[in-house]
Design a protein around this motif. Structure first.
Motif, mmCIF file in Angstrom:
data_model
loop_
_atom_site.group_PDB
_atom_site.id
_atom_site.type_symbol
_atom_site.label_atom_id
_atom_site.label_comp_id
_atom_site.label_asym_id
_atom_site.label_seq_id
_atom_site.Cartn_x
_atom_site.Cartn_y
_atom_site.Cartn_z
ATOM 1 N N VAL A 125 -14.510 -42.266 8.985
ATOM 2 C CA VAL A 125 -14.453 -42.420 10.434
ATOM 3 C C VAL A 125 -13.483 -41.388 10.990
ATOM 4 C CG1 VAL A 125 -14.042 -43.996 12.358
ATOM 5 C CG2 VAL A 125 -14.846 -44.895 10.164
ATOM 6 N N ARG A 126 -13.907 -40.662 12.026
ATOM 7 C CA ARG A 126 -13.056 -39.637 12.628
ATOM 8 C C ARG A 126 -12.492 -40.117 13.952
ATOM 9 N NH1 ARG A 126 -15.964 -33.738 11.664
ATOM 10 N NH2 ARG A 126 -15.887 -33.786 9.370
ATOM 11 N N PHE A 127 -11.231 -39.774 14.186
ATOM 12 C CA PHE A 127 -10.563 -40.080 15.449
ATOM 13 C C PHE A 127 -9.965 -38.786 15.992
ATOM 14 C CE2 PHE A 127 -10.358 -43.931 12.899
ATOM 15 C CZ PHE A 127 -10.743 -44.923 13.790
ATOM 16 N N SER A 128 -10.242 -38.489 17.257
ATOM 17 C CA SER A 128 -9.638 -37.314 17.879
ATOM 18 C C SER A 128 -8.184 -37.621 18.240
ATOM 19 C CB SER A 128 -10.408 -36.921 19.142
ATOM 20 O OG SER A 128 -10.228 -37.904 20.157
ATOM 21 N N GLU A 129 -7.433 -36.577 18.538
ATOM 22 C CA GLU A 129 -6.030 -36.778 18.938
ATOM 23 C C GLU A 129 -5.947 -37.638 20.195
ATOM 24 O OE1 GLU A 129 -4.286 -32.937 19.331
ATOM 25 O OE2 GLU A 129 -4.250 -32.559 17.167
ATOM 26 N N ARG A 130 -6.891 -37.430 21.089
ATOM 27 C CA ARG A 130 -6.900 -38.221 22.321
ATOM 28 C C ARG A 130 -7.152 -39.696 22.026
ATOM 29 N NH1 ARG A 130 -10.488 -36.592 27.629
ATOM 30 N NH2 ARG A 130 -9.705 -38.176 29.037
ATOM 31 N N GLU A 131 -8.076 -39.976 21.120
ATOM 32 C CA GLU A 131 -8.357 -41.368 20.754
ATOM 33 C C GLU A 131 -7.178 -42.008 20.054
ATOM 34 O OE1 GLU A 131 -13.197 -40.900 20.268
ATOM 35 O OE2 GLU A 131 -11.867 -40.525 18.558
ATOM 36 N N LEU A 132 -6.504 -41.265 19.189
ATOM 37 C CA LEU A 132 -5.307 -41.790 18.537
ATOM 38 C C LEU A 132 -4.226 -42.124 19.561
ATOM 39 C CD1 LEU A 132 -5.038 -39.403 15.455
ATOM 40 C CD2 LEU A 132 -5.670 -41.814 15.423
ATOM 41 N N ALA A 133 -4.100 -41.265 20.571
ATOM 42 C CA ALA A 133 -3.112 -41.527 21.625
ATOM 43 C C ALA A 133 -3.465 -42.795 22.404
ATOM 44 C CB ALA A 133 -3.024 -40.324 22.566
ATOM 45 N N ARG A 134 -4.759 -43.002 22.654
ATOM 46 C CA ARG A 134 -5.187 -44.227 23.341
ATOM 47 C C ARG A 134 -4.847 -45.462 22.512
ATOM 48 N NH1 ARG A 134 -11.342 -42.374 24.736
ATOM 49 N NH2 ARG A 134 -10.928 -41.006 26.518
ATOM 50 N N ILE A 135 -5.160 -45.398 21.221
ATOM 51 C CA ILE A 135 -4.876 -46.526 20.324
ATOM 52 C C ILE A 135 -3.382 -46.804 20.285
ATOM 53 C CG2 ILE A 135 -4.904 -47.245 17.905
ATOM 54 C CD1 ILE A 135 -7.577 -45.719 17.644
ATOM 55 N N LYS A 136 -2.580 -45.743 20.203
ATOM 56 C CA LYS A 136 -1.134 -45.923 20.150
ATOM 57 C C LYS A 136 -0.593 -46.511 21.445
ATOM 58 C CE LYS A 136 3.172 -43.511 19.003
ATOM 59 N NZ LYS A 136 3.759 -42.228 18.549
ATOM 60 N N ALA A 137 -1.149 -46.087 22.576
ATOM 61 C CA ALA A 137 -0.688 -46.607 23.865
ATOM 62 C C ALA A 137 -0.932 -48.110 23.958
ATOM 63 C CB ALA A 137 -1.401 -45.880 25.002
#
Length: 318
Positions: free
Chosen positions: A120-132
Motif C-alpha cells: 500500500v502506498r501513501f503520499s507525503e500529503r496523505e501521511l500528513a493528513r493521517i498524522k494531523a
C-alpha cells in the motif's frame, strides 16, 4: 555445496527502454538489513566519485557484549527467567538445514509469501493528513509519523475485520498510547539493553530462545513494523552510471515501510491480516487502508506525487 556458495551475489538486468534492476542476494550472517542499506549507499557513493564512509568495526561490537552474569540479569529482567537452552531453540536450529534449501528454492521461483505481500502506498500529503488526525490534544500534543501510521493501520484493519464492538477507539487515542509507550520501550537505554540481550544470546547460540519469547502469539491484530522510510534510495550519480533508484523490492520484514518518490510504500506482513478470515475480508481490509485516509487538507504539506495504490508484489528484487 555447503560452505562453497557465494556470500553475496549481485545481478544487473537491463531493459531496452534504458531502465534496469539491480538485484542483490546476501547471507544474513554477513549483512543484516541495515548493513545491506549501508553497503548499497557506500557503493553508490563510490560510483559518484566520493570517498566511502568508514563503518563501525565488528571488534567494537564484540567488546560491548555482556558477560554471563550480565546476560542472565538481562534475561531475568526481560524474560522473567534465566537464559537457558530450550527444546524450541534446539528444534529450530536442527530444522534450519532442512528448511533453508526448500525456502531458497521457493524464493527463487517466486512463490514465497515474502514476495507476494500486499503493498500500500501513501503520499507525503496523505501521511500528513493521517498524522494531523492522529495527533492527540492531551499529553505532548504530538506523535511521530510512524506512530500515527501504525495507529491508522491497526485501527483500519481492525475495524474492517473484527466485530464492531472490538474497536471503539479513535486514531488519536491509539497513536497517543503508542507515543507514550515508545518513550519507555524505544528509549535509547531500553533499545541498548534489548540489543545486549539478543546479541549476547546469539553469541552463545541461544538467539531463538530470546526471539521466540519476544513474539506474541495470542492477539487479534498485531503489527510488527520495520520502518525504513528514512533511508535514502541509492544514487549512483549520472544516468550513465545508474542514476537514482526509483523503488525497492525486498523480502525483509516483517511489515516493512520503504521510501518511494513523494511518499512511502508499506509491505504488509501476512500476520497483520490474520483476522481476515476470507479473501473478500482481506481485500476489504486492504481497500479500507486507502478509502479511510482523512480527506482534510488543512495544514498538510504539498503532495509530491507518490502513486496512490494497492498491489501485490510480483517476483523481482531490486
Amino acid at each position: 555445496a555447503k560452505g562453497l556458495e557465494p556470500l553475496v551475489t549481485v545481478k544487473m538486468t537491463c531493459f531496452r527502454d534504458g531502465s534496469a534492476i539491480l538485484a542483490m542476494c546476501r547471507s544474513h550472517a554477513l549483512l543484516d538489513g541495515s548493513s545491506a542499506w549501508a553497503f548499497l549507499a557506500d557503493w553508490a557513493r563510490v560510483a559518484r566519485g566520493e570517498k566511502h564512509v568508514a563503518e563501525r568495526r565488528t571488534p567494537t561490537l564484540l567488546q560491548a557484549l555482556p558477560d554471563d552474569d550480565q546476560l542472565n540479569e538481562l534475561a531475568n529482567e526481560m524474560l522473567g527467567r534465566p537464559l537457558a537452552g530450550s527444546w524450541m531453540n534446539s528444534a529450530i536450529k536442527a530444522a534450519f538445514p532442512l528448511i533453508s534449501p526448500l525456502y531458497d528454492r521457493l524464493f527463487l521461483i517466486g512463490i514465497t509469501g515474502d514476495l507476494t505481500r500486499p503493498r500500500v502506498r501513501f503520499s507525503e500529503r496523505e501521511l500528513a493528513r493521517i498524522k494531523a488526525v492522529a495527533t492527540p490534544v492531551d499529553g505532548d500534543g504530538w506523535v511521530s509519523t510512524q506512530e500515527a501510521l501504525s495507529a491508522y493501520i491497526l485501527l483500519t484493519i481492525g475495524k474492517a475485520t473484527l466485530p464492531p464492538t472490538y474497536l471503539a477507539d479513535v486514531t488519536s487515542k491509539v497513536a497517543g498510547a503508542l507515543h507514550e509507550l515508545a518513550k519507555v520501550e524505544l528509549s535509547q537505554e531500553a533499545v541498548r539493553r534489548r540489543w545486549l540481550l539478543v546479541a549476547g544470546a546469539a553469541n552463545i547460540g541461544l538467539e531463538f530462545d530470546v526471539m521466540w519469547k519476544a513474539r506474541p502469539s495470542n492477539y487479534d491484530i498485531c503489527l510488527f513494523l520495520n520502518n525504513q522510510s528514512k533511508r535514502e534510495l541509492p544514487d549512483f550519480g549520472e544516468e550513465t552510471s545508474g542514476g537514482v533508484a526509483e523503488s525497492v523490492l525486498t523480502n525483509a520484514g516483517p511489515t516493512l515501510v520503504l521510501p518511494i518518490k513523494g511518499g512511502v510504500e508499506v509491505f504488509l506482513d501476512q500476520s497483520t491480516l490474520r483476522a481476515a478470515k476470507s479473501s473478500s475480508a482481506r481485500l476489504a481490509a486492504l481497500e479500507a487502508l486507502r478509502s479511510e485516509i482523512p480527506m482534510s487538507d488543512a495544514g498538510v504539506i504539498k503532495d509530491m506525487g507518490a502513486p496512490n495504490s494497492i498491489s501485490s508484489a510480483g517476483v523481482g528484487g531490486a
